[in-house]
Design a protein around this motif. Structure first.
Motif, PDB file in Angstrom:
ATOM      1  N   LEU A   1       5.956  83.356  61.028  1.00  0.00           N
ATOM      2  CA  LEU A   1       6.741  82.160  61.364  1.00  0.00           C
ATOM      3  C   LEU A   1       7.123  81.368  60.114  1.00  0.00           C
ATOM      4  O   LEU A   1       8.258  80.898  59.988  1.00  0.00           O
ATOM      5  CB  LEU A   1       5.954  81.262  62.318  1.00  0.00           C
ATOM      6  N   LEU A   2       6.179  81.214  59.195  1.00  0.00           N
ATOM      7  CA  LEU A   2       6.472  80.517  57.938  1.00  0.00           C
ATOM      8  C   LEU A   2       7.543  81.241  57.134  1.00  0.00           C
ATOM      9  O   LEU A   2       8.442  80.617  56.570  1.00  0.00           O
ATOM     10  CB  LEU A   2       5.206  80.399  57.095  1.00  0.00           C
ATOM     11  N   ASP A   3       7.439  82.563  57.075  1.00  0.00           N
ATOM     12  CA  ASP A   3       8.434  83.342  56.341  1.00  0.00           C
ATOM     13  C   ASP A   3       9.817  83.191  56.959  1.00  0.00           C
ATOM     14  O   ASP A   3      10.810  83.046  56.242  1.00  0.00           O
ATOM     15  CB  ASP A   3       8.041  84.814  56.306  1.00  0.00           C
ATOM     16  N   LEU A   4       9.886  83.210  58.283  1.00  0.00           N
ATOM     17  CA  LEU A   4      11.180  83.016  58.944  1.00  0.00           C
ATOM     18  C   LEU A   4      11.746  81.636  58.651  1.00  0.00           C
ATOM     19  O   LEU A   4      12.942  81.491  58.384  1.00  0.00           O
ATOM     20  CB  LEU A   4      11.035  83.211  60.449  1.00  0.00           C
ATOM     21  N   GLY A   5      10.895  80.629  58.692  1.00  0.00           N
ATOM     22  CA  GLY A   5      11.361  79.273  58.392  1.00  0.00           C
ATOM     23  C   GLY A   5      11.806  79.122  56.953  1.00  0.00           C
ATOM     24  O   GLY A   5      12.835  78.510  56.668  1.00  0.00           O
ATOM     25  N   CYS A   6      11.051  79.713  56.051  1.00  0.00           N
ATOM     26  CA  CYS A   6      11.361  79.607  54.620  1.00  0.00           C
ATOM     27  C   CYS A   6      12.699  80.259  54.289  1.00  0.00           C
ATOM     28  O   CYS A   6      13.538  79.664  53.630  1.00  0.00           O
ATOM     29  CB  CYS A   6      10.235  80.245  53.816  1.00  0.00           C
TER      30      CYS A   6
ATOM     31  N   SER B   1      15.086  81.096  56.369  1.00  0.00           N
ATOM     32  CA  SER B   1      16.199  80.607  57.183  1.00  0.00           C
ATOM     33  C   SER B   1      16.697  79.233  56.758  1.00  0.00           C
ATOM     34  O   SER B   1      17.738  78.783  57.244  1.00  0.00           O
ATOM     35  CB  SER B   1      15.799  80.571  58.664  1.00  0.00           C
ATOM     36  N   THR B   2      15.972  78.553  55.885  1.00  0.00           N
ATOM     37  CA  THR B   2      16.451  77.252  55.421  1.00  0.00           C
ATOM     38  C   THR B   2      17.418  77.370  54.258  1.00  0.00           C
ATOM     39  O   THR B   2      18.287  76.527  54.093  1.00  0.00           O
ATOM     40  CB  THR B   2      15.291  76.339  54.990  1.00  0.00           C
ATOM     41  N   THR B   3      17.274  78.393  53.460  1.00  0.00           N
ATOM     42  CA  THR B   3      18.084  78.476  52.251  1.00  0.00           C
ATOM     43  C   THR B   3      19.088  79.622  52.245  1.00  0.00           C
ATOM     44  O   THR B   3      20.216  79.446  51.803  1.00  0.00           O
ATOM     45  CB  THR B   3      17.183  78.657  51.021  1.00  0.00           C
ATOM     46  N   LEU B   4      18.687  80.775  52.699  1.00  0.00           N
ATOM     47  CA  LEU B   4      19.535  81.947  52.537  1.00  0.00           C
ATOM     48  C   LEU B   4      20.849  81.871  53.321  1.00  0.00           C
ATOM     49  O   LEU B   4      21.892  82.230  52.768  1.00  0.00           O
ATOM     50  CB  LEU B   4      18.757  83.217  52.888  1.00  0.00           C
ATOM     51  N   PRO B   5      20.871  81.424  54.586  1.00  0.00           N
ATOM     52  CA  PRO B   5      22.171  81.321  55.257  1.00  0.00           C
ATOM     53  C   PRO B   5      23.145  80.387  54.534  1.00  0.00           C
ATOM     54  O   PRO B   5      24.340  80.670  54.457  1.00  0.00           O
ATOM     55  CB  PRO B   5      21.815  80.786  56.641  1.00  0.00           C
TER      56      PRO B   5
ATOM     57  N   LEU C   1      13.970  82.666  39.204  1.00  0.00           N
ATOM     58  CA  LEU C   1      12.688  82.224  39.750  1.00  0.00           C
ATOM     59  C   LEU C   1      12.854  81.597  41.132  1.00  0.00           C
ATOM     60  O   LEU C   1      12.049  81.852  42.037  1.00  0.00           O
ATOM     61  CB  LEU C   1      12.012  81.236  38.799  1.00  0.00           C
ATOM     62  N   SER C   2      13.889  80.794  41.310  1.00  0.00           N
ATOM     63  CA  SER C   2      14.136  80.193  42.621  1.00  0.00           C
ATOM     64  C   SER C   2      14.391  81.266  43.667  1.00  0.00           C
ATOM     65  O   SER C   2      13.898  81.188  44.792  1.00  0.00           O
ATOM     66  CB  SER C   2      15.334  79.250  42.563  1.00  0.00           C
ATOM     67  N   PHE C   3      15.165  82.262  43.289  1.00  0.00           N
ATOM     68  CA  PHE C   3      15.441  83.378  44.201  1.00  0.00           C
ATOM     69  C   PHE C   3      14.151  84.121  44.554  1.00  0.00           C
ATOM     70  O   PHE C   3      13.869  84.386  45.716  1.00  0.00           O
ATOM     71  CB  PHE C   3      16.449  84.335  43.560  1.00  0.00           C
ATOM     72  N   LEU C   4      13.354  84.412  43.532  1.00  0.00           N
ATOM     73  CA  LEU C   4      12.111  85.145  43.770  1.00  0.00           C
ATOM     74  C   LEU C   4      11.143  84.366  44.651  1.00  0.00           C
ATOM     75  O   LEU C   4      10.494  84.934  45.532  1.00  0.00           O
ATOM     76  CB  LEU C   4      11.442  85.501  42.444  1.00  0.00           C
ATOM     77  N   TYR C   5      11.038  83.054  44.451  1.00  0.00           N
ATOM     78  CA  TYR C   5      10.102  82.244  45.215  1.00  0.00           C
ATOM     79  C   TYR C   5      10.517  82.085  46.670  1.00  0.00           C
ATOM     80  O   TYR C   5       9.676  82.015  47.554  1.00  0.00           O
ATOM     81  CB  TYR C   5       9.948  80.851  44.608  1.00  0.00           C
ATOM     82  N   SER C   6      11.803  81.991  46.945  1.00  0.00           N
ATOM     83  CA  SER C   6      12.229  81.652  48.297  1.00  0.00           C
ATOM     84  C   SER C   6      12.739  82.817  49.132  1.00  0.00           C
ATOM     85  O   SER C   6      12.799  82.705  50.346  1.00  0.00           O
ATOM     86  CB  SER C   6      13.299  80.562  48.248  1.00  0.00           C
ATOM     87  N   VAL C   7      13.096  83.948  48.519  1.00  0.00           N
ATOM     88  CA  VAL C   7      13.705  85.041  49.275  1.00  0.00           C
ATOM     89  C   VAL C   7      12.835  86.290  49.334  1.00  0.00           C
ATOM     90  O   VAL C   7      12.693  86.899  50.389  1.00  0.00           O
ATOM     91  CB  VAL C   7      15.094  85.386  48.677  1.00  0.00           C
ATOM     92  N   VAL C   8      12.247  86.670  48.238  1.00  0.00           N
ATOM     93  CA  VAL C   8      11.524  87.940  48.200  1.00  0.00           C
ATOM     94  C   VAL C   8      10.267  87.949  49.081  1.00  0.00           C
ATOM     95  O   VAL C   8      10.089  88.880  49.867  1.00  0.00           O
ATOM     96  CB  VAL C   8      11.214  88.346  46.738  1.00  0.00           C
ATOM     97  N   PRO C   9       9.384  86.949  49.027  1.00  0.00           N
ATOM     98  CA  PRO C   9       8.175  87.021  49.870  1.00  0.00           C
ATOM     99  C   PRO C   9       8.442  87.140  51.369  1.00  0.00           C
ATOM    100  O   PRO C   9       7.834  87.974  52.021  1.00  0.00           O
ATOM    101  CB  PRO C   9       7.422  85.733  49.535  1.00  0.00           C
TER     102      PRO C   9
END
Length: 169
Positions: A66-71, A73-77, A125-133
């Motif tokens: 759930l956390l991964d989906l929220g994380c 879904s806030t930035t990538l779209p 770094l921003s991309f790695l922190y918010s998209v990859v995990p």
């Protein structure tokens, strides 16, 4: 008198100004987003539908999904929309990149030493922190988990049987 210096949106750093590369980035981000949605959605479905997985370990795995989906879904779209429409704004309320928050807070060398300052490094770094995990966590936490695999096989086996044979009455 209203405060005219309040910030309502931020500008995102652009990966590139070349339109073809923006469309390529959109396609790449769309693929990553769909993988994250599918992987985390499968974990959520398997844990919710299989009563054998209602244990503390799977409860925490469900929360991680759930956390991964929220994380993601806030930035990538919004980033994908910016690639598609060639804009760079994002509202102050879904997301603010960590390096930009640190600049506003006047904090030094929190994520990296000052001697290696490169704007492109902040972007990566921003991309790695918010998209990859969020995209990789479902693989890490479920690909070798026999219980999750069995629950998905059972779930999809029942679903496919219902489509072919019809519901059991």
């Amino acid at each position: 008198m209203p405060n005219s210096s309040s910030v309502s949106e931020f500008l995102l750093l652009a990966f590139t100004d070349t339109r073809e590369l923006q469309l390529l980035h959109f396609s790449l981000f769309l693929g990553i987003y769909l993988v994250a949605l599918l992987g985390n959605g499968l974990i959520l479905t398997a844990i919710a539908c299989d009563h054998r997985l209602h244990t503390p370990m799977y409860f925490f795995l469900l929360n991680l999904a759930l956390l991964d989906l929220g994380c993601i879904s806030t930035t990538l779209p919004k980033a994908m929309a910016n690639f598609l429409w060639d804009t760079r704004t994002i509202s102050y309320e879904f997301f603010c990149e960590v390096p930009q928050i640190l600049k506003l807070s006047c904090s030094d060398a929190y994520l990296r030493p000052l001697s290696t300052f490169l704007p492109s490094l902040d972007l990566v770094l921003s991309f790695l922190y918010s998209v990859v995990p969020p995209a990789v966590n479902p693989l890490i936490y479920s690909i070798r988990n026999k219980d999750i695999k069995d629950a998905l096989r059972k779930l999809f086996g029942t679903y496919i049987s219902a489509l072919i044979v019809g519901p059991i009455s």
